[in-house]
Design a protein around this motif. Sequence first.
Motif, PDB file in Angstrom:
ATOM      1  N   THR A  63       0.861  -1.192   0.000  1.00  0.00           N
ATOM      2  CA  THR A  63       0.000   0.000   0.000  1.00  0.00           C
ATOM      3  C   THR A  63       0.901   1.248   0.000  1.00  0.00           C
ATOM      4  O   THR A  63       1.921   1.265   0.696  1.00  0.00           O
ATOM      5  CB  THR A  63      -0.882  -0.037   1.268  1.00  0.00           C
ATOM      6  N   PRO A  64       0.540   2.286  -0.762  1.00  0.00           N
ATOM      7  CA  PRO A  64       1.384   3.486  -0.813  1.00  0.00           C
ATOM      8  C   PRO A  64       1.690   4.057   0.585  1.00  0.00           C
ATOM      9  O   PRO A  64       0.829   4.054   1.472  1.00  0.00           O
ATOM     10  CB  PRO A  64       0.546   4.473  -1.635  1.00  0.00           C
ATOM     11  N   GLU A  65       2.895   4.560   0.717  1.00  0.00           N
ATOM     12  CA  GLU A  65       3.402   5.024   2.004  1.00  0.00           C
ATOM     13  C   GLU A  65       2.488   6.084   2.653  1.00  0.00           C
ATOM     14  O   GLU A  65       2.231   6.023   3.860  1.00  0.00           O
ATOM     15  CB  GLU A  65       4.827   5.577   1.779  1.00  0.00           C
ATOM     16  N   ALA A  66       2.005   7.018   1.868  1.00  0.00           N
ATOM     17  CA  ALA A  66       1.187   8.103   2.445  1.00  0.00           C
ATOM     18  C   ALA A  66      -0.102   7.545   3.059  1.00  0.00           C
ATOM     19  O   ALA A  66      -0.607   8.074   4.056  1.00  0.00           O
ATOM     20  CB  ALA A  66       0.841   9.123   1.361  1.00  0.00           C
ATOM     21  N   VAL A  67      -0.594   6.472   2.480  1.00  0.00           N
ATOM     22  CA  VAL A  67      -1.823   5.852   2.995  1.00  0.00           C
ATOM     23  C   VAL A  67      -1.526   5.170   4.332  1.00  0.00           C
ATOM     24  O   VAL A  67      -2.276   5.294   5.310  1.00  0.00           O
ATOM     25  CB  VAL A  67      -2.369   4.834   1.957  1.00  0.00           C
ATOM     26  N   VAL A  68      -0.398   4.474   4.375  1.00  0.00           N
ATOM     27  CA  VAL A  68      -0.005   3.789   5.615  1.00  0.00           C
ATOM     28  C   VAL A  68       0.237   4.827   6.716  1.00  0.00           C
ATOM     29  O   VAL A  68      -0.186   4.645   7.870  1.00  0.00           O
ATOM     30  CB  VAL A  68       1.258   2.927   5.367  1.00  0.00           C
ATOM     31  N   ALA A  69       0.867   5.941   6.354  1.00  0.00           N
ATOM     32  CA  ALA A  69       1.150   6.992   7.349  1.00  0.00           C
ATOM     33  C   ALA A  69      -0.160   7.560   7.905  1.00  0.00           C
ATOM     34  O   ALA A  69      -0.284   7.810   9.112  1.00  0.00           O
ATOM     35  CB  ALA A  69       1.987   8.099   6.706  1.00  0.00           C
ATOM     36  N   ALA A  70      -1.157   7.737   7.040  1.00  0.00           N
ATOM     37  CA  ALA A  70      -2.456   8.259   7.498  1.00  0.00           C
ATOM     38  C   ALA A  70      -3.098   7.281   8.478  1.00  0.00           C
ATOM     39  O   ALA A  70      -3.709   7.678   9.476  1.00  0.00           O
ATOM     40  CB  ALA A  70      -3.373   8.504   6.300  1.00  0.00           C
ATOM     41  N   ALA A  71      -2.936   5.996   8.216  1.00  0.00           N
ATOM     42  CA  ALA A  71      -3.507   4.985   9.109  1.00  0.00           C
ATOM     43  C   ALA A  71      -2.777   4.982  10.450  1.00  0.00           C
ATOM     44  O   ALA A  71      -3.401   4.857  11.516  1.00  0.00           O
ATOM     45  CB  ALA A  71      -3.417   3.608   8.451  1.00  0.00           C
ATOM     46  N   GLU A  72      -1.463   5.158  10.395  1.00  0.00           N
ATOM     47  CA  GLU A  72      -0.685   5.198  11.647  1.00  0.00           C
ATOM     48  C   GLU A  72      -1.163   6.347  12.524  1.00  0.00           C
ATOM     49  O   GLU A  72      -1.401   6.184  13.726  1.00  0.00           O
ATOM     50  CB  GLU A  72       0.806   5.392  11.326  1.00  0.00           C
ATOM     51  N   ALA A  73      -1.327   7.500  11.900  1.00  0.00           N
ATOM     52  CA  ALA A  73      -1.789   8.673  12.653  1.00  0.00           C
ATOM     53  C   ALA A  73      -3.207   8.421  13.184  1.00  0.00           C
ATOM     54  O   ALA A  73      -3.526   8.789  14.324  1.00  0.00           O
ATOM     55  CB  ALA A  73      -1.765   9.902  11.754  1.00  0.00           C
ATOM     56  N   ALA A  74      -4.031   7.757  12.386  1.00  0.00           N
ATOM     57  CA  ALA A  74      -5.423   7.511  12.791  1.00  0.00           C
ATOM     58  C   ALA A  74      -5.489   6.621  14.030  1.00  0.00           C
ATOM     59  O   ALA A  74      -6.366   6.787  14.881  1.00  0.00           O
ATOM     60  CB  ALA A  74      -6.189   6.874  11.630  1.00  0.00           C
ATOM     61  N   CYS A  75      -4.541   5.697  14.128  1.00  0.00           N
ATOM     62  CA  CYS A  75      -4.522   4.799  15.297  1.00  0.00           C
ATOM     63  C   CYS A  75      -4.389   5.591  16.588  1.00  0.00           C
ATOM     64  O   CYS A  75      -4.917   5.213  17.623  1.00  0.00           O
ATOM     65  CB  CYS A  75      -3.334   3.847  15.222  1.00  0.00           C
ATOM     66  N   ARG A  76      -3.653   6.690  16.515  1.00  0.00           N
ATOM     67  CA  ARG A  76      -3.347   7.468  17.729  1.00  0.00           C
ATOM     68  C   ARG A  76      -4.429   8.501  18.042  1.00  0.00           C
ATOM     69  O   ARG A  76      -4.362   9.168  19.062  1.00  0.00           O
ATOM     70  CB  ARG A  76      -2.014   8.200  17.579  1.00  0.00           C
ATOM     71  N   ASP A  77      -5.399   8.633  17.177  1.00  0.00           N
ATOM     72  CA  ASP A  77      -6.437   9.648  17.372  1.00  0.00           C
ATOM     73  C   ASP A  77      -7.669   8.984  18.005  1.00  0.00           C
ATOM     74  O   ASP A  77      -8.345   8.165  17.358  1.00  0.00           O
ATOM     75  CB  ASP A  77      -6.791  10.257  15.996  1.00  0.00           C
ATOM     76  N   PRO A  78      -7.975   9.344  19.269  1.00  0.00           N
ATOM     77  CA  PRO A  78      -9.078   8.660  19.966  1.00  0.00           C
ATOM     78  C   PRO A  78     -10.424   8.755  19.254  1.00  0.00           C
ATOM     79  O   PRO A  78     -11.284   7.912  19.477  1.00  0.00           O
ATOM     80  CB  PRO A  78      -9.133   9.374  21.323  1.00  0.00           C
ATOM     81  N   ARG A  79     -10.585   9.728  18.369  1.00  0.00           N
ATOM     82  CA  ARG A  79     -11.860   9.799  17.632  1.00  0.00           C
ATOM     83  C   ARG A  79     -12.105   8.516  16.853  1.00  0.00           C
ATOM     84  O   ARG A  79     -13.236   8.123  16.607  1.00  0.00           O
ATOM     85  CB  ARG A  79     -11.838  10.959  16.619  1.00  0.00           C
ATOM     86  N   ASN A  80     -11.012   7.898  16.474  1.00  0.00           N
ATOM     87  CA  ASN A  80     -11.146   6.675  15.663  1.00  0.00           C
ATOM     88  C   ASN A  80     -11.311   5.413  16.508  1.00  0.00           C
ATOM     89  O   ASN A  80     -11.394   4.311  15.974  1.00  0.00           O
ATOM     90  CB  ASN A  80      -9.931   6.535  14.739  1.00  0.00           C
ATOM     91  N   HIS A  81     -11.307   5.600  17.822  1.00  0.00           N
ATOM     92  CA  HIS A  81     -11.456   4.437  18.693  1.00  0.00           C
ATOM     93  C   HIS A  81     -12.920   4.159  18.999  1.00  0.00           C
ATOM     94  O   HIS A  81     -13.227   3.268  19.783  1.00  0.00           O
ATOM     95  CB  HIS A  81     -10.689   4.669  20.011  1.00  0.00           C
ATOM     96  N   ARG A  82     -13.793   4.932  18.432  1.00  0.00           N
ATOM     97  CA  ARG A  82     -15.232   4.863  18.761  1.00  0.00           C
ATOM     98  C   ARG A  82     -16.062   4.453  17.547  1.00  0.00           C
ATOM     99  O   ARG A  82     -15.605   4.527  16.420  1.00  0.00           O
ATOM    100  CB  ARG A  82     -15.699   6.265  19.197  1.00  0.00           C
ATOM    101  N   TYR A  83     -17.333   4.107  17.819  1.00  0.00           N
ATOM    102  CA  TYR A  83     -18.267   3.895  16.715  1.00  0.00           C
ATOM    103  C   TYR A  83     -18.427   5.198  15.938  1.00  0.00           C
ATOM    104  O   TYR A  83     -18.402   6.284  16.538  1.00  0.00           O
ATOM    105  CB  TYR A  83     -19.660   3.522  17.237  1.00  0.00           C
ATOM    106  N   THR A  84     -18.600   5.062  14.646  1.00  0.00           N
ATOM    107  CA  THR A  84     -18.866   6.239  13.796  1.00  0.00           C
ATOM    108  C   THR A  84     -20.090   5.911  12.936  1.00  0.00           C
ATOM    109  O   THR A  84     -20.583   4.774  12.970  1.00  0.00           O
ATOM    110  CB  THR A  84     -17.625   6.564  12.935  1.00  0.00           C
ATOM    111  N   PRO A  85     -20.602   6.868  12.166  1.00  0.00           N
ATOM    112  CA  PRO A  85     -21.838   6.592  11.414  1.00  0.00           C
ATOM    113  C   PRO A  85     -21.709   5.373  10.484  1.00  0.00           C
ATOM    114  O   PRO A  85     -20.674   5.187   9.835  1.00  0.00           O
ATOM    115  CB  PRO A  85     -22.055   7.871  10.600  1.00  0.00           C
TER     116      PRO A  85
END
Length: 416
Positions: A63-85
């Motif tokens: 997978t392209p590096e920029a995509v992986v980097a976005a996912a890494e950052a998303a892991c650390r953002d508590p907003r992504n630890h919750r249910y979403t729509p």
Amino acid sequence: MAQETETTVGPPRGAGVTGNRISARIAAVSPSVTLAVDAKAKALQAQGESVIGFGAGEPDFPTPEAVVAAAEAACRDPRNHRYTPTAGLPELREAIAIKTGRDSGLEVTPGQVLVTNGGKQAVANTFAVLCDPGDEVLVPAPYWTTYPESIALAGGVPVAVATDAASGFRVSVEQLEAARTPRTKVLLFVSPSNPTGAVYPKGEIEAIGRWAAEHGIWVVTDEIYEHLVYGGAEFHSMPVLVPELADSCVVVNGVAKTYAMTGWRVGWMLGPTDVIAAATNLQSHETSNVANVSQRAALAAVSGDLSAVAMMRTAFDRRRLTIHRMLNEIDGVECLLPEGAFYVFPSVTGIYGRELRGRIPTSSAELAELAIEEAKVAVVPGEAFGSPGYFRLSYALGDDDLVEGVSRLARLFAGG
Ligand SMILES: Cc1ncc(COP(=O)(O)O)c(C=O)c1O
């Protein structure tokens, strides 16, 4: 069509089921032969065998590096630890709407987008929403093995419309018209195609779309290989060419093939708002939202440029030409030059009846078994796609492995 699906390899429908422990509906589902072939190849590899796998339908690139980097950052953002729509992150739905306009020219609003767990869930949702029991769905064959199963699970009746190498594996309006009945509700359309790599020219897409619109038939169009076309072939989106379909068309797509993201499981369906609302309601009880980290990765992918797929396309194109040439050099094998996706679909009937390693194969399923057992080469037999007599080989594997794998097949089929 019931007969068609019974030609798929694997256990016969309902095999091994006693009493009513497993519902008849689920017992009737055939296992995915493509995944089974891949699993067999990986199991042999784990035992130390040198297996060449033409089975899997996935790019061999990371997978392209920029995509992986976005996912890494998303892991650390508590907003992504919750249910979403359920329907997807609003930013992603919007980005998919914009990307669709950019890539295919189809104008949709974010409200017409449902983010799903891969294109596969988009296919399943779509047929669940569109089919009532007995509704017929026209499925040009060879077909991706998941379509008839999803249709049948939804209570619909898949009706195979056979094509062959002589027609470039493309269905005609005349064939569709001959298969139409008062129960025909939907046409499944896919270009570029899995498993054949066929790409329909603009005029044929237009003609098919017009025919569907004229008869009030829904179109489900799978655009997952939109960026993988070669030579002079061009991708065209049916609802763009035939705007009359706007209210009776569902587009299936995803990040898997374009961004080498098969494992991230993000796809989507685009359609009229009532269909999207119904599918969202269904998905809310099945899977809720798609994993947020994957959605953030997909957001980075679809908002970025198309350089990664351009690089993959160059590699696939080179491999396409090599595999096409090498397969045609094998006596008994005939292969059309595919124009899209990353599959070739050669005819292997010319090999039938030869004595190979003490066996005399008389079907593509038997030949595929010989290939994995004797040459350690994994291919998917045409039976899996409703078209016996062919193999599907994915050329999304390294150039050296590709040459080695086809050379092994050539030796095996020459009786070596
Ligand atoms: C024609 C077609 N549609 C949809 C899909 C679904 O892809 P995914 O569920 O990985 O997004 C595939 C995967 O092989 C495919 O070949």
